[in-house]
Design an enzyme around this catalytic site. Structure first.
Site, PDB file in Angstrom:
ATOM      1  N   PRO A 256       0.827  -1.205   0.000  1.00 59.61           N
ATOM      2  CG  PRO A 256      -0.676  -1.540   1.727  1.00 59.61           C
ATOM      3  CD  PRO A 256       0.613  -2.034   1.192  1.00 59.61           C
ATOM      4  N   PRO A 257       0.295   2.388  -0.413  1.00 63.26           N
ATOM      5  CG  PRO A 257      -0.943   3.887  -1.709  1.00 63.26           C
ATOM      6  CD  PRO A 257      -1.042   2.574  -1.012  1.00 63.26           C
ATOM      7  N   GLY A 258       2.656   4.562   1.190  1.00 64.26           N
ATOM      8  CA  GLY A 258       3.093   5.059   2.484  1.00 64.26           C
ATOM      9  C   GLY A 258       3.744   4.039   3.391  1.00 64.26           C
ATOM     10  CB  THR A 259       4.091   0.393   3.332  1.00 68.00           C
ATOM     11  OG1 THR A 259       4.215   0.247   1.914  1.00 68.00           O
ATOM     12  CG2 THR A 259       2.639   0.195   3.724  1.00 68.00           C
TER      13      THR A 259
ATOM     14  CE  LYS B 219       5.215   0.883  -2.712  1.00 68.38           C
ATOM     15  NZ  LYS B 219       4.232   1.344  -1.707  1.00 68.38           N
ATOM     16  CB  THR B 220      10.759   5.391  -1.896  1.00 70.88           C
ATOM     17  OG1 THR B 220       9.728   5.249  -2.886  1.00 70.88           O
ATOM     18  CG2 THR B 220      11.888   6.225  -2.475  1.00 70.88           C
TER      19      THR B 220
ATOM     20  CG  HIS C 225     -26.658   8.072  15.571  1.00 73.81           C
ATOM     21  ND1 HIS C 225     -27.396   7.628  14.500  1.00 73.81           N
ATOM     22  CD2 HIS C 225     -25.380   7.692  15.305  1.00 73.81           C
ATOM     23  CE1 HIS C 225     -26.615   7.019  13.638  1.00 73.81           C
ATOM     24  NE2 HIS C 225     -25.373   7.044  14.112  1.00 73.81           N
ATOM     25  CD  GLU C 226     -22.181   8.997  17.457  1.00 74.48           C
ATOM     26  OE1 GLU C 226     -21.540   7.937  17.637  1.00 74.48           O
ATOM     27  OE2 GLU C 226     -22.385   9.484  16.321  1.00 74.48           O
TER      28      GLU C 226
ATOM     29  CG  HIS D 277     -23.017   3.849  16.923  1.00 75.12           C
ATOM     30  ND1 HIS D 277     -23.342   2.895  15.991  1.00 75.12           N
ATOM     31  CD2 HIS D 277     -23.166   5.050  16.297  1.00 75.12           C
ATOM     32  CE1 HIS D 277     -23.690   3.482  14.855  1.00 75.12           C
ATOM     33  NE2 HIS D 277     -23.597   4.797  15.022  1.00 75.12           N
TER      34      HIS D 277
END
Length: 373
Positions: A36-39, A41-42, A257-258, A261
């Site tokens: 995924p992006p941001g892991t 690699k570069t 509502h909350e 949950h």
């Protein structure tokens, strides 16, 4: 840690290729890093070059694509020629899917140029001697789009999957980004790591920076736990708007509502425990109930998924019980619940009516494109 072990073998080969030659082994010709992006690699590619103390030639896939046919192929030849002149060296191609996509797909302008560039890259990767100490590293978050000829052994011999960090790895990454910063004794990296499932290394760096900005707003140089919590809320929900005041009846509706949950999260045996409930608007959300996983799961049981659905629709259920009618506040909950239910039926085979069938694509999709069609 597993990724570090994979790439450390590349470092070892570049440092001591004779050791591999003595055993009759050849070092990898190419290593493809996907995730995924941001892991990171570069960053990993740069770390490999730094540890091996070799020349590092870095380009992006888009640099090869030009309007004029043949320019990209020429640049590929020049790149490999530079590497041959000063071995050992690393050639790093970032976003290789820009030139390595499957051939014969699509007829957009510039297709011939991209295919010629890819053909030249395939020929160059076949043409150099593995014993001279040249390794091609490439990174992409779209492995499903790459041409099969590029992925075969002899070109990219090894594929290293760089996943999102685990809970312990997130704590270690946060410790790295907090170096050189002043943080209070109430900051617990293990709790923060639990509260950030699915965050990449780049997300965690952004989280720490946002927390530091929060401290500066209060004329402090010490980052406290509340700064990190507020930064997490900002990244997940958006900026909290003090001017976005709710009407009294709207505040009552959001509170009901909350509470629905939160109550169902407490009553369901498989649900994650509630960490925070707020009725202060932030971003597009008028309120939020945040659950904090006790452990990081890799496998989800049917009971857990059913409780996840129950908690999702608990807000609408509370509105119906108290007010006798629903509202627009449950739109995001219903959308998320529908996505989970669709995957339970289509991919996980958890529907008694349809039985154990799966219609998942099977391809890794790191960009979260909609595949529901």
């Amino acid at each position: 840690d597993g990724v570090k072990q994979e790439v450390s073998e590349v470092v070892d080969f570049l440092r001591d290729p004779e050791k591999y030659a003595a055993a009759g082994a050849k070092g990898p010709r190419g290593v493809l890093m996907v995730g995924p992006p941001g892991t990171g690699k570069t960053l990993l590619a740069r770390a490999v070059a730094g540890e091996a103390v070799v020349r590092f030639l870095s380009v992006t896939g888009s640099e090869f694509v030009e309007m004029f046919v043949g320019v990209g192929a020429s640049r590929v030849r020049d790149l490999f020629e530079q590497a041959r002149k000063s071995p050992p060296s690393i050639i790093f191609i970032d976003e290789i899917d820009a030139i390595g996509s499957k051939r014969g797909v699509g007829t957009y302008a510039g297709n011939d140029e991209r295919e010629q560039t890819l053909n030249q890259l395939l020929a160059e990767m076949d043409g150099f001697d593995q014993s001279v100490g040249i390794v091609v590293l490439a990174a992409t978050n779209r492995p499903e789009a790459l041409d099969p000829a590029l992925l075969r052994p002899g070109r990219f011999d090894r594929t290293v999957v760089i996943p999102l960090p685990t809970q312990s790895e997130r704590a270690a990454i946060l410790a790295v980004h907090l170096q050189g910063k002043h943080f209070g004794p109430d900051v617990d990296l293990s709790v923060l790591a639990r509260a950030t499932p699915g965050f990449s290394g780049a997300d965690l760096a952004n989280l720490v920076n946002e927390a530091a900005i929060n401290a500066v707003r209060d004329d402090r140089t010490v980052i406290c736990a509340d700064d990190l919590s507020s930064a997490r809320d900002r990244l997940l929900l958006g900026r909290r708007e003090s001017a976005n005041a709710l009407l009294p009846d709207e505040r009552t509706s959001v509170a009901v509502h909350e509470s629905g949950h939160a109550l169902l999260a407490a009553l369901c045996p498989h649900a994650d425990p509630v960490a925070k409930v707020t009725i202060l608007p932030a971003g597009m959300a008028l309120g939020s109930t945040q659950q904090l996983p006790e452990v990081e799961r890799h496998l989800y049981s049917e009971g857990y998924l059913n409780d996840l659905l129950t908690v999702r629709v608990g807000g609408r259920a509370a509105e119906l019980v108290v007010f006798g009618e629903g509202s627009t506040g449950a739109a995001d909950d219903l959308s998320g619940a529908t996505r989970i239910a669709v995957r339970m039926v289509r991919e996980f085979g958890l529907s008694e009516a349809f039985g154990p069938v799966g219609y998942g694509s099977g391809d890794p999709n790191y960009l979260h494109a909609d595949t529901s069609e």
